[in-house]
Design a protein around this motif. Sequence first.
Motif, PDB file in Angstrom:
ATOM      1  N   LEU A   1       0.841  -1.205   0.000  1.00 57.36           N
ATOM      2  CA  LEU A   1       0.000   0.000   0.000  1.00 57.36           C
ATOM      3  C   LEU A   1       0.873   1.252   0.000  1.00 57.36           C
ATOM      4  O   LEU A   1       0.611   2.222  -0.720  1.00 57.36           O
ATOM      5  N   ARG A   2       1.961   1.193   0.786  1.00 60.88           N
ATOM      6  CA  ARG A   2       2.842   2.351   0.889  1.00 60.88           C
ATOM      7  C   ARG A   2       3.527   2.633  -0.454  1.00 60.88           C
ATOM      8  O   ARG A   2       3.642   3.781  -0.878  1.00 60.88           O
ATOM      9  N   GLN A   3       3.918   1.535  -1.131  1.00 62.80           N
ATOM     10  CA  GLN A   3       4.533   1.684  -2.464  1.00 62.80           C
ATOM     11  C   GLN A   3       3.579   2.386  -3.421  1.00 62.80           C
ATOM     12  O   GLN A   3       3.947   3.303  -4.144  1.00 62.80           O
ATOM     13  N   LEU A   4       2.313   1.927  -3.383  1.00 66.79           N
ATOM     14  CA  LEU A   4       1.308   2.522  -4.272  1.00 66.79           C
ATOM     15  C   LEU A   4       1.090   3.995  -3.935  1.00 66.79           C
ATOM     16  O   LEU A   4       0.989   4.846  -4.821  1.00 66.79           O
ATOM     17  N   ALA A   5       1.073   4.287  -2.614  1.00 68.42           N
ATOM     18  CA  ALA A   5       0.857   5.675  -2.179  1.00 68.42           C
ATOM     19  C   ALA A   5       2.002   6.563  -2.669  1.00 68.42           C
ATOM     20  O   ALA A   5       1.775   7.685  -3.142  1.00 68.42           O
ATOM     21  N   THR A   6       3.223   6.043  -2.574  1.00 65.25           N
ATOM     22  CA  THR A   6       4.380   6.824  -3.027  1.00 65.25           C
ATOM     23  C   THR A   6       4.275   7.070  -4.532  1.00 65.25           C
ATOM     24  O   THR A   6       4.466   8.200  -5.006  1.00 65.25           O
ATOM     25  N   ALA A   7       3.951   5.998  -5.282  1.00 65.33           N
ATOM     26  CA  ALA A   7       3.876   6.127  -6.740  1.00 65.33           C
ATOM     27  C   ALA A   7       2.783   7.114  -7.155  1.00 65.33           C
ATOM     28  O   ALA A   7       2.933   7.843  -8.137  1.00 65.33           O
ATOM     29  N   ARG A   8       1.673   7.122  -6.408  1.00 65.49           N
ATOM     30  CA  ARG A   8       0.540   7.970  -6.785  1.00 65.49           C
ATOM     31  C   ARG A   8       0.567   9.350  -6.136  1.00 65.49           C
ATOM     32  O   ARG A   8      -0.319  10.165  -6.378  1.00 65.49           O
ATOM     33  N   GLY A   9       1.489   9.545  -5.200  1.00 71.57           N
ATOM     34  CA  GLY A   9       1.537  10.818  -4.478  1.00 71.57           C
ATOM     35  C   GLY A   9       0.390  10.979  -3.486  1.00 71.57           C
ATOM     36  O   GLY A   9      -0.088  12.096  -3.251  1.00 71.57           O
ATOM     37  N   ILE A  10      -0.042   9.851  -2.903  1.00 73.73           N
ATOM     38  CA  ILE A  10      -1.121   9.919  -1.893  1.00 73.73           C
ATOM     39  C   ILE A  10      -0.491  10.253  -0.534  1.00 73.73           C
ATOM     40  O   ILE A  10       0.531   9.663  -0.156  1.00 73.73           O
ATOM     41  N   VAL A  11      -1.104  11.199   0.185  1.00 68.08           N
ATOM     42  CA  VAL A  11      -0.566  11.610   1.494  1.00 68.08           C
ATOM     43  C   VAL A  11      -0.669  10.438   2.473  1.00 68.08           C
ATOM     44  O   VAL A  11      -1.700   9.769   2.543  1.00 68.08           O
ATOM     45  N   TRP A  12       0.404  10.181   3.197  1.00 67.67           N
ATOM     46  CA  TRP A  12       0.447   9.053   4.144  1.00 67.67           C
ATOM     47  C   TRP A  12       0.573   9.607   5.555  1.00 67.67           C
ATOM     48  O   TRP A  12       1.463  10.398   5.823  1.00 67.67           O
ATOM     49  N   ARG A  13      -0.314   9.215   6.459  1.00 69.78           N
ATOM     50  CA  ARG A  13      -0.221   9.718   7.833  1.00 69.78           C
ATOM     51  C   ARG A  13      -0.232   8.568   8.830  1.00 69.78           C
ATOM     52  O   ARG A  13      -1.021   7.631   8.669  1.00 69.78           O
ATOM     53  N   SER A  14       0.632   8.659   9.850  1.00 64.53           N
ATOM     54  CA  SER A  14       0.575   7.717  10.970  1.00 64.53           C
ATOM     55  C   SER A  14      -0.215   8.400  12.067  1.00 64.53           C
ATOM     56  O   SER A  14       0.220   9.429  12.581  1.00 64.53           O
ATOM     57  N   LEU A  15      -1.354   7.852  12.401  1.00 66.78           N
ATOM     58  CA  LEU A  15      -2.227   8.506  13.388  1.00 66.78           C
ATOM     59  C   LEU A  15      -1.969   7.943  14.795  1.00 66.78           C
ATOM     60  O   LEU A  15      -1.739   6.743  14.945  1.00 66.78           O
ATOM     61  N   ARG A  16      -2.026   8.819  15.764  1.00 65.72           N
ATOM     62  CA  ARG A  16      -1.889   8.411  17.165  1.00 65.72           C
ATOM     63  C   ARG A  16      -3.093   8.928  17.933  1.00 65.72           C
ATOM     64  O   ARG A  16      -3.782   9.847  17.469  1.00 65.72           O
ATOM     65  N   ALA A  17      -3.286   8.373  19.140  1.00 66.06           N
ATOM     66  CA  ALA A  17      -4.383   8.841  19.986  1.00 66.06           C
ATOM     67  C   ALA A  17      -4.287  10.361  20.103  1.00 66.06           C
ATOM     68  O   ALA A  17      -3.200  10.891  20.319  1.00 66.06           O
ATOM     69  N   GLY A  18      -5.379  11.050  19.899  1.00 67.44           N
ATOM     70  CA  GLY A  18      -5.383  12.513  19.987  1.00 67.44           C
ATOM     71  C   GLY A  18      -5.561  13.166  18.624  1.00 67.44           C
ATOM     72  O   GLY A  18      -5.944  14.334  18.549  1.00 67.44           O
ATOM     73  N   ALA A  19      -5.284  12.427  17.543  1.00 62.80           N
ATOM     74  CA  ALA A  19      -5.483  13.013  16.212  1.00 62.80           C
ATOM     75  C   ALA A  19      -6.977  13.275  16.010  1.00 62.80           C
ATOM     76  O   ALA A  19      -7.819  12.500  16.459  1.00 62.80           O
ATOM     77  N   HIS A  20      -7.276  14.374  15.321  1.00 62.02           N
ATOM     78  CA  HIS A  20      -8.670  14.812  15.272  1.00 62.02           C
ATOM     79  C   HIS A  20      -8.972  15.440  13.914  1.00 62.02           C
ATOM     80  O   HIS A  20      -8.171  16.212  13.399  1.00 62.02           O
ATOM     81  N   VAL A  21     -10.084  15.069  13.340  1.00 60.31           N
ATOM     82  CA  VAL A  21     -10.534  15.705  12.098  1.00 60.31           C
ATOM     83  C   VAL A  21     -11.982  16.138  12.316  1.00 60.31           C
ATOM     84  O   VAL A  21     -12.794  15.348  12.809  1.00 60.31           O
ATOM     85  N   ALA A  22     -12.282  17.382  11.995  1.00 62.07           N
ATOM     86  CA  ALA A  22     -13.681  17.829  12.116  1.00 62.07           C
ATOM     87  C   ALA A  22     -14.154  18.318  10.759  1.00 62.07           C
ATOM     88  O   ALA A  22     -13.447  19.057  10.075  1.00 62.07           O
TER      89      ALA A  22
END
Length: 364
Positions: free
Chosen positions: A191-212
């Motif tokens: 998946l990471r290889q594909l993300a790199t090839a396609r330029g997809i943003v990759w994030r490692s999420l930890r407790a506390g990450a928030h999206v509204a």
Amino acid sequence: MWPALGDACASAASMSANLLLSSGALAEWWPWLSWRVPSVSVALIAVYYGAAALLVCVPLSKLRRRIAIGAAAAALTVTLWAPDLPRHRPPAGHLRISVIDVGQGDAILVQSPFGQALLVDAGGGPGSYDIGTRVVTPAVWSLGDRTLTWLAVTHGDRDHAGGAAGVADDLDPREIWEGVTVRSAPDVARLRQLATARGIVWRSLRAGAHVAIGSLEVDAIHPPEPEWERPKVRNDDSLVLRIRYGRVDAVLTGDAGAEFEHRLPPDLGASPIRILKAGHHGSRTSTSDLLIRAMRPQVALISVGRGNLFGHPSADVNRPARSRGRGVFRTDRDGAISVETDGVTVWILTALGRRLTMVSSPPL
Ligand SMILES: [Zn+2]
């Protein structure tokens, strides 16, 4: 009666069958020969083949011939373009969480009231069958989304991450979220290889990450920052997401178990309506009495394969959830499960037609 003739006939039949089967491989040699499309209505299929049959089998006048060609071309265009796809999204103001039936594994589509789509895990199994492209992608299409805003992989086990690369290839997510990085996990590496090839943003999420997004909130509530580098994938490192909309919240636990249970965030009190996606396919270790008592879900969702070799879900998981809440829904018995809410009322509907409606009472 005549074995030699029998042999000859069987050989001819076998050769024909093999030819027919290997003709399917043409699509792999020349990918442009096949075009994957969302499932279409029976009416559209009837128009296309009806018109095609008329053209081939019946002598038609010039005008009728043109009408038949026009009808077939129109049906084909609608099939390829699928203009009615967004009609299958949840209605305005509604959040929908769909537990896709991927057998033993997880794949949960969260469609926000504001147009975003988050897929949490993409199923996966042993062998070469790609459940991501063959099951999850068509399911997301039929639920009304062509692309994903986010693809979250809770952890690297095959039954969660196996289909992720195929789904990312098909549905082009804007961002990919993972929990704890494990370099040796092959499906996440792909998946990471594909993300790199396609330029997809990759994030490692930890407790506390928030999206509204408007009044919808997505929080990562597990895992914390790991204290050592992980040599292999652990269920307890699963990314756990809480989705809140109005008076309803849903907690999607991946395969998290005891470690998550002992680190429940202090603000995870009872919610007017709480939906819990039970951890680790409802195994005894992941959905304990303690967790159920702390989270007080009204409904538990279990994504589990029928007759799986692990004995999931545990009978204990069914019992406490049922006695405290309104119901347990399981993909092995109910098929896919759809939970839709406007923030006050929750409507649950399963592929096999089981329904439950809950209304949260307003605060006093
Ligand atoms: Zn799992």
